[in-house]
Enzyme design. Sequence first.
Site, short mmCIF file in Angstrom:
data_model
loop_
_atom_site.label_atom_id
_atom_site.label_comp_id
_atom_site.label_asym_id
_atom_site.label_seq_id
_atom_site.Cartn_x
_atom_site.Cartn_y
_atom_site.Cartn_z
N LEU B 147 12.56 59.24 79.87
CA LEU B 147 13.72 58.95 79.57
C LEU B 147 14.47 60.09 78.98
CD1 LEU B 147 16.08 57.30 79.37
CD2 LEU B 147 15.80 56.48 76.84
N SER B 148 13.38 61.08 78.02
CA SER B 148 14.59 62.34 78.16
C SER B 148 14.34 63.21 78.45
CB SER B 148 13.72 62.16 76.09
OG SER B 148 13.73 61.92 75.51
N GLU B 149 15.72 64.06 78.31
CA GLU B 149 15.40 65.29 78.96
C GLU B 149 15.31 66.56 78.37
OE1 GLU B 149 18.29 64.62 82.02
OE2 GLU B 149 17.80 62.65 83.15
N ASP B 262 14.04 49.12 71.24
CA ASP B 262 14.18 48.08 70.11
C ASP B 262 12.69 48.32 69.51
OD1 ASP B 262 17.24 46.68 70.97
OD2 ASP B 262 16.34 47.96 70.25
N GLN B 358 0.28 67.17 47.79
CA GLN B 358 0.95 67.30 46.47
C GLN B 358 -0.20 66.53 45.50
OE1 GLN B 358 2.67 69.08 46.16
NE2 GLN B 358 3.22 69.81 44.09
N ILE B 359 -0.99 65.51 45.19
CA ILE B 359 -2.03 65.01 44.40
C ILE B 359 -3.50 65.18 44.99
CG2 ILE B 359 -3.36 62.49 44.22
CD1 ILE B 359 -0.49 61.43 44.93
N GLY B 361 -3.58 68.96 45.38
CA GLY B 361 -3.20 70.32 45.19
C GLY B 361 -3.50 71.29 46.67
N GLY B 362 -4.37 72.33 46.01
CA GLY B 362 -5.43 73.48 47.04
C GLY B 362 -5.92 72.79 48.48
N GLU B 385 11.30 58.17 69.78
CA GLU B 385 11.66 56.43 69.83
C GLU B 385 12.70 56.23 68.96
OE1 GLU B 385 9.12 53.45 70.94
OE2 GLU B 385 7.56 54.77 71.43
#
Lengths: 254, 405
Positions: B147-149, B262, B358-359, B361-362, B385
Amino acid sequence: MSGRVLVGVKRVIDYAVKIRVKPDNSSVVTDGVKHSMNPFCEIAVEEAVKMKEKKLIKEVVAVSCGPQQAQETIRTALAMGADRGIHVEVTGKDYETLGPLQISKIMAALAKKEEAQLIILGKQAIDDDCNQTGQMTAALLDWPQGTFASEVSLEGDKIKVVREVDGGLETIKINVPAVITADLRLNTPRYATLPNIMKAKKKKIANMKPADLGVDITSRLEVLRVDEPPQRQAGVKVETVEDLVSKLKEAGLV
Amino acid sequence: MAALFKARKALAVCLAGCRSLSQLAELPETHQLLRQTCRDFADRELAPIAARLDKEHSYPAKQIQELGAMGVMAMEVPEELGGAGMDYLAYSLAMEEISRGCASTGVVVSVNNSLYIGPILKNGTEEQKTQWITPFTTGEKVGCFALSEPGNGSDAGAASTVARQDGDEWVLNGTKAWITNSWDASATVVFATTDKKLKHKGISAFLIPMPHPGLSLGKKEDKLGIRASSTANIILEDCRVPLDNMLGPRGAGFKIAMQTLDSGRIGIAAQALGIAQASLDCAADYAHKRTAFGSPIGKLQAIQIKLADMAVAIESARLLTWKAALLRDSKKPFTKEAAMAKLAASEAATFCSHQAIQILGGMGYVSDMPAERHYRDARITEIYEGTSEIQRLVIAGQLLKEYQS
């Protein structure tokens, strides 16, 4: 041989779950823990369904003993292709003390009632690792047994079983009716297909109690205590081979 | 007596067919079994290879075939056509579990089910269904949706790809962009303008096999996430197809596209849920194991609050997704709910994957842990979508209609 196969399926704690012992050391924690079909039972169901697909047998009946939730395990077997199920209801304390002797009595009674020609079980359950039910069932029925099966084939009115034993592989031929217990390499169990999951809903599961089969399920065993395995101790690092040998000698191991 | 039996039977049939909200609290047994089966498959077959698939940008052909054998590639398709004959609630459950294992595999499944098979199932003739759906149920072939162009994504009505009739053929010209599955697909649903003067009412839908003369693929995009699925342009240069390859009536293309999206939104919402859940699983597990300041970090309030927020975001999005699916299964209007589900789930996915890093960390920043892959996979769910912005417009549009006096 064109008859009926009974497959025993046991509901156990899922293999991936980390087992925890109850604080009172009476048993392991089962509440709220993920359960699934014993992996060796899955292999047993798969073998039975394959036999049916090859038209070697007519009907696969999945049997499970336990509380209401055992029906989920039977449904999984139905979704894999079993034709119908039998739920032998055992609850509470009786369920906690249920073991191979009682199960094999139930399986033997059902085999006679259902006029089964073959019983396929997993070689052992991953919770108690007993590896006894198949053997006891065969003894109670006075049927031949092919245990630790890694290959099963029908040859006329006999069954050829390749067994995995400590020394390698052993091939035996046994008469029908017989008991077979499935080992790891017997097959790779299928994932239930969605249409089969839908069909499983319509397949029948019969309910009964051990008393209906004339089976006494009183346990002859009493579990005294359940403990976790000992914590793994840290090892000792040594610099040279000489150090290693002297340490082994010190510990009296060499 | 007989009348009583009949009435009771009728009630049972009615209740069985009624998709009620009680299913939100406890799923029916078949759906539980289906969910468990898909979860087992995802845990055993997808999760162990997801990192490698992402690193190598490699299409999971074997796994897609296995999913096809299970019926997951054509869940809504009736059994006579080779599908699983299940409902959209089942599809949402399957999509979430598959995506939890591997988000790329999830999008391949979703595009095949909702975007390719979906419009053909709804709008195709019997011959079209047999020809274009049945071979795509087994996992051996997958389809895509064009669909997209390059010139229009959200502005779908401005399709500049054209189709003109030449004798007994349609000739298509134009370029489609961002097409998922393009490099692995054996067919596509393409939208092209047949009557420019009618604007969006002049767009029609076409079925084109792949490969096909006049259809070529652009380079595979090098994406941030969902890297095991291919994304590329589809270029149409005097691409000729028989007149029978039009899907639905002439000029119905835009409507078909919107209806398809949809439903597709419910599938993508479920995919986002899977990514969000995988992030939560990763973070919660880490919170148990990682110790800092003398205890597992799960004991720290800062971590607990994050985990709670993540869980609420996921559960609320999940209930929205199930509700949208249940409404669709009951053949009730579901446009607003589907948009809400996709919006909530995609924002939950980006939020949860962000917090998971974040939890950790590194450790969340390196590829040793899956958190960074979830972060990259989650991002696209707010875009494709229907962007989050478009979802808000859809929701507002539906909402304001409800308040019109």
